[in-house]
Design a protein around this motif. Structure first.
Motif, mmCIF file in Angstrom:
data_model
loop_
_atom_site.group_PDB
_atom_site.id
_atom_site.type_symbol
_atom_site.label_atom_id
_atom_site.label_comp_id
_atom_site.label_asym_id
_atom_site.label_seq_id
_atom_site.Cartn_x
_atom_site.Cartn_y
_atom_site.Cartn_z
ATOM 1 N N LEU A 230 0.817 -1.209 0.000
ATOM 2 C CA LEU A 230 0.000 0.000 0.000
ATOM 3 C C LEU A 230 0.857 1.268 0.000
ATOM 4 O O LEU A 230 0.317 2.374 0.073
ATOM 5 C CB LEU A 230 -0.944 -0.012 1.204
ATOM 6 C CG LEU A 230 -1.963 -1.160 1.198
ATOM 7 C CD1 LEU A 230 -2.764 -1.178 2.487
ATOM 8 C CD2 LEU A 230 -2.878 -1.059 -0.003
ATOM 9 N N ALA A 231 2.170 1.107 -0.075
ATOM 10 C CA ALA A 231 3.104 2.238 -0.067
ATOM 11 C C ALA A 231 2.861 3.131 1.143
ATOM 12 O O ALA A 231 2.906 4.354 1.066
ATOM 13 C CB ALA A 231 3.012 3.031 -1.368
ATOM 14 N N ALA A 232 2.591 2.495 2.281
ATOM 15 C CA ALA A 232 2.344 3.221 3.526
ATOM 16 C C ALA A 232 3.616 3.275 4.356
ATOM 17 O O ALA A 232 4.541 2.491 4.151
ATOM 18 C CB ALA A 232 1.230 2.529 4.314
ATOM 19 N N ARG A 233 3.651 4.210 5.301
ATOM 20 C CA ARG A 233 4.821 4.331 6.178
ATOM 21 C C ARG A 233 4.693 3.445 7.417
ATOM 22 O O ARG A 233 5.688 3.103 8.031
ATOM 23 C CB ARG A 233 5.006 5.787 6.602
ATOM 24 C CG ARG A 233 5.456 6.693 5.462
ATOM 25 C CD ARG A 233 5.768 8.094 5.956
ATOM 26 N NE ARG A 233 4.632 8.727 6.594
ATOM 27 C CZ ARG A 233 3.788 9.561 5.998
ATOM 28 N NH1 ARG A 233 3.972 9.883 4.752
ATOM 29 N NH2 ARG A 233 2.778 10.082 6.658
ATOM 30 N N ASN A 234 3.448 3.106 7.794
ATOM 31 C CA ASN A 234 3.239 2.323 9.005
ATOM 32 C C ASN A 234 1.870 1.651 8.950
ATOM 33 O O ASN A 234 1.115 1.840 7.994
ATOM 34 C CB ASN A 234 3.370 3.214 10.257
ATOM 35 C CG ASN A 234 2.465 4.433 10.185
ATOM 36 O OD1 ASN A 234 1.294 4.324 9.833
ATOM 37 N ND2 ASN A 234 3.010 5.598 10.497
ATOM 38 N N ARG A 235 1.560 0.912 9.988
ATOM 39 C CA ARG A 235 0.310 0.160 10.058
ATOM 40 C C ARG A 235 -0.914 1.083 10.013
ATOM 41 O O ARG A 235 -1.875 0.827 9.293
ATOM 42 C CB ARG A 235 0.307 -0.654 11.350
ATOM 43 C CG ARG A 235 -0.982 -1.377 11.597
ATOM 44 C CD ARG A 235 -1.169 -1.798 13.029
ATOM 45 N NE ARG A 235 -0.060 -2.509 13.597
ATOM 46 C CZ ARG A 235 -0.182 -3.407 14.558
ATOM 47 N NH1 ARG A 235 -1.353 -3.696 15.051
ATOM 48 N NH2 ARG A 235 0.867 -4.004 15.052
ATOM 49 N N GLU B 67 -1.236 4.083 8.753
ATOM 50 C CA GLU B 67 -1.425 4.644 7.416
ATOM 51 C C GLU B 67 -1.944 3.585 6.446
ATOM 52 O O GLU B 67 -2.785 3.868 5.591
ATOM 53 C CB GLU B 67 -0.117 5.244 6.900
ATOM 54 C CG GLU B 67 -0.286 5.972 5.587
ATOM 55 C CD GLU B 67 0.981 6.652 5.100
ATOM 56 O OE1 GLU B 67 0.917 7.286 4.041
ATOM 57 O OE2 GLU B 67 2.034 6.564 5.772
ATOM 58 N N ALA B 68 -1.469 2.349 6.577
ATOM 59 C CA ALA B 68 -1.950 1.262 5.711
ATOM 60 C C ALA B 68 -3.440 1.026 5.924
ATOM 61 O O ALA B 68 -4.192 0.850 4.962
ATOM 62 C CB ALA B 68 -1.152 -0.014 5.971
ATOM 63 N N VAL B 69 -3.876 1.034 7.176
ATOM 64 C CA VAL B 69 -5.303 0.863 7.485
ATOM 65 C C VAL B 69 -6.104 1.996 6.857
ATOM 66 O O VAL B 69 -7.145 1.775 6.227
ATOM 67 C CB VAL B 69 -5.524 0.795 9.018
ATOM 68 C CG1 VAL B 69 -7.004 0.927 9.354
ATOM 69 C CG2 VAL B 69 -4.959 -0.497 9.581
ATOM 70 N N ARG B 70 -5.606 3.241 6.996
ATOM 71 C CA ARG B 70 -6.317 4.398 6.444
ATOM 72 C C ARG B 70 -6.427 4.292 4.918
ATOM 73 O O ARG B 70 -7.496 4.479 4.346
ATOM 74 C CB ARG B 70 -5.621 5.706 6.825
ATOM 75 C CG ARG B 70 -6.371 6.945 6.317
ATOM 76 C CD ARG B 70 -5.574 8.221 6.473
ATOM 77 N NE ARG B 70 -4.231 8.190 5.924
ATOM 78 C CZ ARG B 70 -3.938 8.241 4.621
ATOM 79 N NH1 ARG B 70 -4.890 8.300 3.727
ATOM 80 N NH2 ARG B 70 -2.680 8.223 4.220
ATOM 81 N N ILE B 71 -5.314 3.933 4.250
ATOM 82 C CA ILE B 71 -5.321 3.809 2.787
ATOM 83 C C ILE B 71 -6.310 2.727 2.355
ATOM 84 O O ILE B 71 -7.108 2.925 1.434
ATOM 85 C CB ILE B 71 -3.900 3.499 2.259
ATOM 86 C CG1 ILE B 71 -2.997 4.715 2.441
ATOM 87 C CG2 ILE B 71 -3.941 3.053 0.799
ATOM 88 C CD1 ILE B 71 -1.519 4.433 2.207
#
Length: 196
Positions: free
Chosen positions: A178-183, A185-189
């Motif tokens: 998900l190209a997220a920085r952390n968990r 942010e991944a949940v939000r995306i």
């Protein structure tokens, strides 16, 4: 080694600091054999494959592939590998990706020829994109959904009947995909895209 050996590990060791990821592995693989490397997280499976593909060098012992070093076998185009995860680099053009792929092959097609053949039906492309819109596997989705409430990895492991290391692997893969920085942010995306 005989002429029929495809892969030979002879007393191979690879350490990371004080940790021996691979400890004196000796094995011989012959054509037609199917081999599975099984073991818990941290057992050295990925490091063994990295050694086999010439991505890492052993601290001691030797690895040969088709009678030569792993890197030489790959450069000669005699070895290929399918990685655990992958994807296209979003910040490069199609032409740059084609140039890269051609450059990695020992006997590449000319880039202009490959690009000329690359006519894509827009309807098929849209259908493929829609089908592959969610990059998460079912298990990554399950772990990320369970992590959305802020539970610790240990709690998630208990709830999902997985080891904490396996939970970490699923979460880190989901974060990467998900190209997220952390968990968080991944949940939000994933929520913003309607995947959770």
């Amino acid at each position: 080694m005989t002429t029929t050996d495809t892969v030979v590990f002879d007393r191979v060791t690879k350490k990371y600091g004080d940790v021996r990821a691979v400890d004196g592995v000796t094995l011989t693989l012959r054509p037609g054999e199917t081999v599975a490397l099984l073991g818990p997280n941290g057992a050295g499976k990925s490091t063994t494959l990295d050694l086999l593909l010439g991505l890492k060098r052993p601290d001691s012992g030797s690895v040969t592939v088709l009678g030569t070093g792993p890197r030489e076998a790959i450069v000669a185009g005699r070895v290929g590998a399918m990685l655990q995860s992958g994807g296209l680099m979003g910040e490069v053009t199609v032409a740059e990706l084609v140039r890269l792929a051609c450059g990695l092959h020992p006997r590449p097609y000319p880039v202009p020829e490959v690009l000329a053949r690359g006519v894509i039906d827009p309807a098929l492309a849209a259908a493929a994109l829609a089908e592959c819109a969610n990059p998460l596997t079912d298990r990554e989705h399950e772990v990320l959904r369970a992590a959305a409430d802020g539970s610790t990895n240990a709690d998630l492991a208990t709830t999902l009947h997985l080891s904490p290391g396996t939970v970490r692997n699923y979460l880190s893969t989901a974060i990467q995909k998900l190209a997220a920085r952390n968990r968080t942010e991944a949940v939000r995306i994933a929520r913003d895209k309607g995947w959770l």
